[in-house]
Design a protein around this motif. Structure first.
Motif, PDB file in Angstrom:
ATOM      1  N   THR A   1      26.773  -2.308   2.349  1.00 38.17           N
ATOM      2  CA  THR A   1      25.535  -2.273   1.813  1.00 38.17           C
ATOM      3  C   THR A   1      24.616  -1.076   2.401  1.00 38.17           C
ATOM      4  N   VAL A   2      24.084  -0.531   1.337  1.00 39.53           N
ATOM      5  CA  VAL A   2      23.132   0.697   1.905  1.00 39.53           C
ATOM      6  C   VAL A   2      21.731   0.414   1.448  1.00 39.53           C
ATOM      7  N   ILE A   3      20.860   0.575   2.351  1.00 39.17           N
ATOM      8  CA  ILE A   3      19.378   0.461   1.933  1.00 39.17           C
ATOM      9  C   ILE A   3      19.006   1.820   2.074  1.00 39.17           C
ATOM     10  N   ARG A   4      18.186   2.381   0.982  1.00 42.40           N
ATOM     11  CA  ARG A   4      17.900   3.762   0.631  1.00 42.40           C
ATOM     12  C   ARG A   4      16.311   3.740   0.844  1.00 42.40           C
ATOM     13  N   ARG A   5      15.978   4.746   1.751  1.00 43.13           N
ATOM     14  CA  ARG A   5      14.492   4.911   1.804  1.00 43.13           C
ATOM     15  C   ARG A   5      14.438   6.567   1.679  1.00 43.13           C
ATOM     16  N   ASP A   6      13.893   6.956   0.546  1.00 45.34           N
ATOM     17  CA  ASP A   6      13.807   8.528   0.467  1.00 45.34           C
ATOM     18  C   ASP A   6      12.236   8.818   0.693  1.00 45.34           C
ATOM     19  N   LEU A   7      11.952   9.572   1.668  1.00 43.49           N
ATOM     20  CA  LEU A   7      10.604   9.953   1.946  1.00 43.49           C
ATOM     21  C   LEU A   7      10.075  11.236   1.300  1.00 43.49           C
ATOM     22  N   VAL A   8      10.626  11.303   0.078  1.00 43.54           N
ATOM     23  CA  VAL A   8      10.197  12.426  -0.910  1.00 43.54           C
ATOM     24  C   VAL A   8       8.820  12.217  -1.184  1.00 43.54           C
ATOM     25  N   GLU A   9       8.502  10.641  -1.615  1.00 42.31           N
ATOM     26  CA  GLU A   9       7.162  10.328  -1.971  1.00 42.31           C
ATOM     27  C   GLU A   9       6.470  10.011  -0.648  1.00 42.31           C
ATOM     28  N   PRO A  10       5.598  10.609  -0.319  1.00 40.89           N
ATOM     29  CA  PRO A  10       4.819  10.331   0.912  1.00 40.89           C
ATOM     30  C   PRO A  10       4.371   8.817   1.254  1.00 40.89           C
ATOM     31  N   LEU A  11       4.569   8.567   2.416  1.00 44.86           N
ATOM     32  CA  LEU A  11       4.088   7.428   2.899  1.00 44.86           C
ATOM     33  C   LEU A  11       2.695   7.490   3.481  1.00 44.86           C
ATOM     34  N   PRO A  12       1.791   6.372   3.264  1.00 48.61           N
ATOM     35  CA  PRO A  12       0.383   6.619   3.481  1.00 48.61           C
ATOM     36  C   PRO A  12       0.421   6.682   5.244  1.00 48.61           C
ATOM     37  N   ALA A  13      -0.497   7.526   5.776  1.00 48.05           N
ATOM     38  CA  ALA A  13      -0.461   7.674   7.116  1.00 48.05           C
ATOM     39  C   ALA A  13      -1.502   6.458   7.820  1.00 48.05           C
ATOM     40  N   ILE A  14      -1.245   6.368   8.982  1.00 52.97           N
ATOM     41  CA  ILE A  14      -2.068   5.410   9.570  1.00 52.97           C
ATOM     42  C   ILE A  14      -3.446   5.673   9.684  1.00 52.97           C
ATOM     43  N   ASP A  15      -4.375   4.845   9.668  1.00 53.88           N
ATOM     44  CA  ASP A  15      -5.635   5.211   9.797  1.00 53.88           C
ATOM     45  C   ASP A  15      -6.350   4.005  10.860  1.00 53.88           C
ATOM     46  N   ALA A  16      -7.790   4.094  10.799  1.00 52.04           N
ATOM     47  CA  ALA A  16      -8.335   3.138  11.572  1.00 52.04           C
ATOM     48  C   ALA A  16      -8.104   1.698  11.118  1.00 52.04           C
ATOM     49  N   THR A  17      -8.140   1.351   9.817  1.00 52.15           N
ATOM     50  CA  THR A  17      -8.019   0.259   9.286  1.00 52.15           C
ATOM     51  C   THR A  17      -6.744  -0.307   9.597  1.00 52.15           C
ATOM     52  N   TRP A  18      -5.655   0.397   9.413  1.00 47.91           N
ATOM     53  CA  TRP A  18      -4.375   0.049   9.781  1.00 47.91           C
ATOM     54  C   TRP A  18      -3.992  -0.435  11.095  1.00 47.91           C
ATOM     55  N   ILE A  19      -4.655   0.532  11.882  1.00 41.29           N
ATOM     56  CA  ILE A  19      -4.579   0.259  13.475  1.00 41.29           C
ATOM     57  C   ILE A  19      -5.516  -1.155  13.844  1.00 41.29           C
ATOM     58  N   GLY A  20      -6.514  -1.358  13.151  1.00 38.51           N
ATOM     59  CA  GLY A  20      -7.300  -2.593  13.250  1.00 38.51           C
ATOM     60  C   GLY A  20      -6.572  -3.835  12.850  1.00 38.51           C
ATOM     61  N   ALA A  21      -5.868  -3.673  11.789  1.00 37.17           N
ATOM     62  CA  ALA A  21      -4.755  -4.903  11.338  1.00 37.17           C
ATOM     63  C   ALA A  21      -3.757  -4.920  12.119  1.00 37.17           C
ATOM     64  N   ASN A  22      -3.106  -3.861  12.636  1.00 36.92           N
ATOM     65  CA  ASN A  22      -1.912  -3.959  13.715  1.00 36.92           C
ATOM     66  C   ASN A  22      -2.379  -4.498  14.660  1.00 36.92           C
ATOM     67  N   PHE A  23      -3.491  -4.331  15.480  1.00 37.49           N
ATOM     68  CA  PHE A  23      -3.730  -5.070  16.475  1.00 37.49           C
ATOM     69  C   PHE A  23      -4.482  -6.320  16.616  1.00 37.49           C
ATOM     70  N   THR A  24      -4.672  -7.015  15.319  1.00 34.43           N
ATOM     71  CA  THR A  24      -5.050  -8.243  15.241  1.00 34.43           C
ATOM     72  C   THR A  24      -3.951  -9.198  15.234  1.00 34.43           C
ATOM     73  N   PRO A  25      -3.917 -10.272  15.991  1.00 38.54           N
ATOM     74  CA  PRO A  25      -2.940 -11.133  16.248  1.00 38.54           C
ATOM     75  C   PRO A  25      -2.360 -11.708  14.881  1.00 38.54           C
ATOM     76  N   ASP A  26      -1.140 -12.022  14.516  1.00 32.34           N
ATOM     77  CA  ASP A  26      -0.648 -12.508  13.385  1.00 32.34           C
ATOM     78  C   ASP A  26      -1.469 -13.427  12.788  1.00 32.34           C
ATOM     79  N   ALA A  27      -1.731 -14.493  13.408  1.00 30.02           N
ATOM     80  CA  ALA A  27      -2.393 -15.663  13.075  1.00 30.02           C
ATOM     81  C   ALA A  27      -3.760 -15.491  12.608  1.00 30.02           C
ATOM     82  N   ASP A  28      -4.334 -14.381  12.962  1.00 30.73           N
ATOM     83  CA  ASP A  28      -5.775 -14.049  12.653  1.00 30.73           C
ATOM     84  C   ASP A  28      -6.044 -13.122  11.630  1.00 30.73           C
ATOM     85  N   ARG A  29      -4.925 -12.655  10.975  1.00 34.67           N
ATOM     86  CA  ARG A  29      -4.917 -11.501  10.145  1.00 34.67           C
ATOM     87  C   ARG A  29      -5.546 -12.038   8.765  1.00 34.67           C
ATOM     88  N   SER A  30      -6.509 -11.443   8.226  1.00 33.95           N
ATOM     89  CA  SER A  30      -6.888 -11.491   7.093  1.00 33.95           C
ATOM     90  C   SER A  30      -5.897 -11.328   5.730  1.00 33.95           C
TER      91      SER A  30
END
Length: 193
Positions: free
Chosen positions: A34-63
């Motif tokens: 099995t091959v899972i393909r991930r081509d990064l030619v299409e840019p991924l979104p950079a992390i920002d303050a909103t992403w960091i806030g979501a990441n540091f919110t406990p799973d159960a408390d995420r909106s």
């Protein structure tokens, strides 16, 4: 036993890319189930303050909005978790990794998912996996003091628990592409040994 490979190409060049050619050759050599393909030619979104806030919110408390913000990161982590082997095509840009590969790393290096903190220090959670990294450079020798790509990738993969890392190098291709590619392909053939 099935063998699942996560194949990541980080070159923005879709044509005449040394790392794309080498990573495809590695994939052929591995003969994965099995091959899972991930081509990064299409840019991924950079992390920002909103992403960091979501990441540091406990799973159960995420909106729902926070869960949506982390959905791509969760998808990338799921791909990594499924893989037995990770094949990365990593060209060197300005002595380091490409922006797209750095963004992928930022999205998968998450405390509690790919690593955790313990009293003894950080512990990688992606253990039992192998990584094969195809690196191409124009003029920089791999492992030179000013090669900030190879050491960083080995470190960050080890940080998340992937310590079995093989580097296939086609360095200094501006000094002889055919010779460097032939050497890299010999290294790839040795993977089966």
């Amino acid at each position: 036993m099935t063998n699942t490979v996560l194949h990541i190409d980080a070159s923005p060049r879709t044509e005449q890319s040394v790392t794309r050619e080498l990573s495809a050759e590695i994939l052929r050599q591995l003969n994965a189930d099995t091959v899972i393909r991930r081509d990064l030619v299409e840019p991924l979104p950079a992390i920002d303050a909103t992403w960091i806030g979501a990441n540091f919110t406990p799973d159960a408390d995420r909106s729902d909005d926070q869960k949506a913000i982390l959905a791509l990161s969760d998808e990338l982590l799921a791909e990594l978790e499924q893989a037995d082997t990770i094949v990365i095509g990593a060209p060197m840009y300005n002595f380091s990794i490409s922006t797209s590969l750095k963004t992928w790393i930022d999205l998968i290096a998450r405390a509690g998912r790919s690593f955790r903190y313990t009293e003894a220090g950080p512990e990688g959670l992606m253990t039992g996996k192998r990584a094969i990294v195809a690196i191409a450079t124009g003029g920089t020798p791999i492992e030179a003091d000013y090669d900030y790509l190879t050491g960083y990738l080995k470190f960050i993969l080890g940080f998340i628990g992937i310590t079995d890392v093989t580097v296939i190098g086609a360095d200094q291709v501006m000094a002889g592409l055919e010779e460097k590619m032939a050497s890299a392909k010999t290294q790839i053939e040795a993977l089966a040994a």
